[in-house]
Design an enzyme around this catalytic site. Structure first.
Site, PDB file in Angstrom:
ATOM      1  N   LYS A 105       0.481  -1.054  -0.118  1.00 10.74           N
ATOM      2  CA  LYS A 105      -0.291  -0.060   0.185  1.00 10.74           C
ATOM      3  C   LYS A 105       1.109   1.275  -0.159  1.00 10.74           C
ATOM      4  O   LYS A 105       2.128   1.186   0.155  1.00 10.74           O
ATOM      5  CB  LYS A 105      -0.784  -0.502   1.406  1.00 10.74           C
ATOM      6  CG  LYS A 105      -1.894  -1.157   1.232  1.00 10.74           C
ATOM      7  CD  LYS A 105      -3.110  -1.079   1.862  1.00 10.74           C
ATOM      8  CE  LYS A 105      -4.286  -2.475   1.528  1.00 10.74           C
ATOM      9  NZ  LYS A 105      -5.744  -2.420   2.174  1.00 10.74           N
TER      10      LYS A 105
ATOM     11  N   ARG B 241      -3.356 -10.111   5.285  1.00 13.16           N
ATOM     12  CA  ARG B 241      -3.889 -10.820   3.605  1.00 13.16           C
ATOM     13  C   ARG B 241      -2.815  -9.983   2.601  1.00 13.16           C
ATOM     14  O   ARG B 241      -1.436  -8.395   3.227  1.00 13.16           O
ATOM     15  CB  ARG B 241      -4.774  -8.937   3.252  1.00 13.16           C
ATOM     16  CG  ARG B 241      -5.294  -9.209   1.779  1.00 13.16           C
ATOM     17  CD  ARG B 241      -6.685  -8.458   1.865  1.00 13.16           C
ATOM     18  NE  ARG B 241      -7.171  -8.560   0.367  1.00 13.16           N
ATOM     19  CZ  ARG B 241      -6.562  -7.574  -0.746  1.00 13.16           C
ATOM     20  NH1 ARG B 241      -5.802  -6.168  -0.223  1.00 13.16           N
ATOM     21  NH2 ARG B 241      -7.328  -7.425  -1.680  1.00 13.16           N
TER      22      ARG B 241
HETATM   23  C1  YH5 Z   1      -7.471  -4.904   3.165  1.00 12.45           C
HETATM   24  O1  YH5 Z   1      -6.739  -3.448   3.624  1.00 12.45           O
HETATM   25  N1  YH5 Z   1      -7.105  -4.500   0.844  1.00 12.45           N
HETATM   26  S1  YH5 Z   1      -7.973  -3.395  -1.803  1.00 12.45           S
HETATM   27  C2  YH5 Z   1      -3.358   0.157  -3.249  1.00 12.45           C
HETATM   28  C3  YH5 Z   1      -2.187  -0.733  -3.399  1.00 12.45           C
HETATM   29  C4  YH5 Z   1      -1.849  -1.923  -2.402  1.00 12.45           C
HETATM   30  C5  YH5 Z   1      -2.742  -2.698  -2.298  1.00 12.45           C
HETATM   31  C6  YH5 Z   1      -1.742   1.020  -3.992  1.00 12.45           C
HETATM   32  N2  YH5 Z   1      -9.278  -5.586  -0.153  1.00 12.45           N
HETATM   33  C7  YH5 Z   1      -7.645  -4.668   1.386  1.00 12.45           C
HETATM   34  O2  YH5 Z   1      -4.923  -4.315  -1.759  1.00 12.45           O
HETATM   35  N3  YH5 Z   1      -9.207  -6.770   2.554  1.00 12.45           N
HETATM   36  C8  YH5 Z   1      -7.837  -4.645  -0.130  1.00 12.45           C
HETATM   37  O3  YH5 Z   1      -1.328   0.499  -3.596  1.00 12.45           O
HETATM   38  C9  YH5 Z   1      -8.958  -5.777   1.437  1.00 12.45           C
HETATM   39  N4  YH5 Z   1      -8.560  -5.934   3.886  1.00 12.45           N
HETATM   40  C10 YH5 Z   1      -9.551  -6.696   3.532  1.00 12.45           C
HETATM   41  N5  YH5 Z   1      -9.996  -7.220   4.704  1.00 12.45           N
HETATM   42  C11 YH5 Z   1      -6.950  -2.291  -1.680  1.00 12.45           C
HETATM   43  C12 YH5 Z   1      -5.300  -3.189  -1.773  1.00 12.45           C
HETATM   44  C13 YH5 Z   1      -4.553  -2.246  -2.279  1.00 12.45           C
HETATM   45  C14 YH5 Z   1      -4.675  -0.439  -2.428  1.00 12.45           C
END
Ligand code: YH5
Length: 269
Positions: A206, A246
């Protein structure tokens, strides 16, 4: 929990068959690397992401779930969706866990769909919706507000007939949070564990990892460059009470957790 994105932007190619096929291979690779859950998502909920029509989301995830079943994946599958129609279709294809980043607030029919199916549920905290949540996140006391918000959503889920023993909670790193909010939550995970439910943490790759992992003023690009920082956060989260991580990089995370466990007590995670 290994992340399986089934969004067109997560594959350069785009063709449905090739996308589903590549996704299935990736799921088996994560399971072989030690993932205990595969989290399948067909809707991008990144900051600024636009909603995906229900039929399109179903068209992305169901062929993948069906192929995973046909090829005999044995690890449980969670479906990352806010929409009850997607969730119901996924449960019918064997998904055993609902991962809802809106904590059952986006779709009024979601709580009943999960209760009827008898699935386990991950309730995640978010301030605002993915489209707008990063515009101006604001809290008085972020840890107390996330804790109380999760407690309220847990109570609502139980009231809707979801088994209390099958609910996990997630502070929602990056979902309506500044870098400082994310750090405050990660530094205070034990304050969220008082709710008695297993804690899920999703920090992998993230934005805050990119911001803190590079030199000042030169954030790391999105993607695998953020893996080492993601490992540091995963180890921290596991040490401070997270039960489910996750992550994108399953093999690397499992290896790091094994070393942490060996250094702590000679056990295995
Ligand atoms: C979460 O924390 N996150 S989707 C932005 C990024 C990299 C990754 C800018 N679904 C979660 O993974 N479900 C998502 O780089 C989730 N917990 C749970 N339970 C967002 C994501 C991401 C966003």
């Amino acid at each position: 929990m290994g992340i399986l994105n089934v969004t067109p932007d997560s594959f350069s190619d785009g063709g449905l068959y090739r996308t589903a096929d590549a996704a299935v291979d990736h799921a088996f690779a994560m399971a072989a690397a030690g993932a205990d859950i595969i989290d399948v998502g067909g809707e991008s909920t990144r900051p600024g992401a636009r909603p995906v029509p229900t039929a399109e989301e179903i068209g992305r995830v169901i062929p993948v779930l069906s192929a995973l079943r046909a090829r005999g994946l044995t690890v449980p599958i969670s479906i990352d969706t806010r929409k009850s129609a997607v969730a119901r279709a996924a449960f019918a294809e064997g998904a055993a866990i609902l991962n809802d980043v809106s904590a059952l607030t986006y779709d009024p029919a979601m709580a009943e769909a999960a209760a009827r199916a008898g699935v386990a549920v991950i309730l995640m905290h978010a301030q605002g919706t993915p489209e707008t949540m990063q515009l101006a996140p604001a809290y008085g006391d972020v840890v107390a507000e996330v804790r109380d918000g999760l407690a309220a959503r847990r109570a609502a889920a139980i009231a809707a007939g979801i088994d209390a023993a099958r609910i996990a909670l997630d502070p929602g790193i990056g979902f309506g949070k500044t870098l400082e909010h994310n750090l405050a939550l990660l530094r205070n995970l034990p304050a969220l564990a008082v709710l008695g439910a297993p804690l899920v943490v999703g920090a992998s790759r993230k934005r805050f990892i990119g911001a803190l992992g590079g030199p000042p003023g030169a954030p790391l690009p999105d993607g695998p460059a953020r893996m080492p920082g993601s490992l540091a956060v995963a180890l921290h989260a596991a040490r401070h009470g997270a039960r489910i991580l996750r992550v994108h990089d399953v093999a690397e995370t499992v290896q790091a957790l094994r070393l942490q466990a060996a250094l702590d007590d000679g056990g295995t995670p």
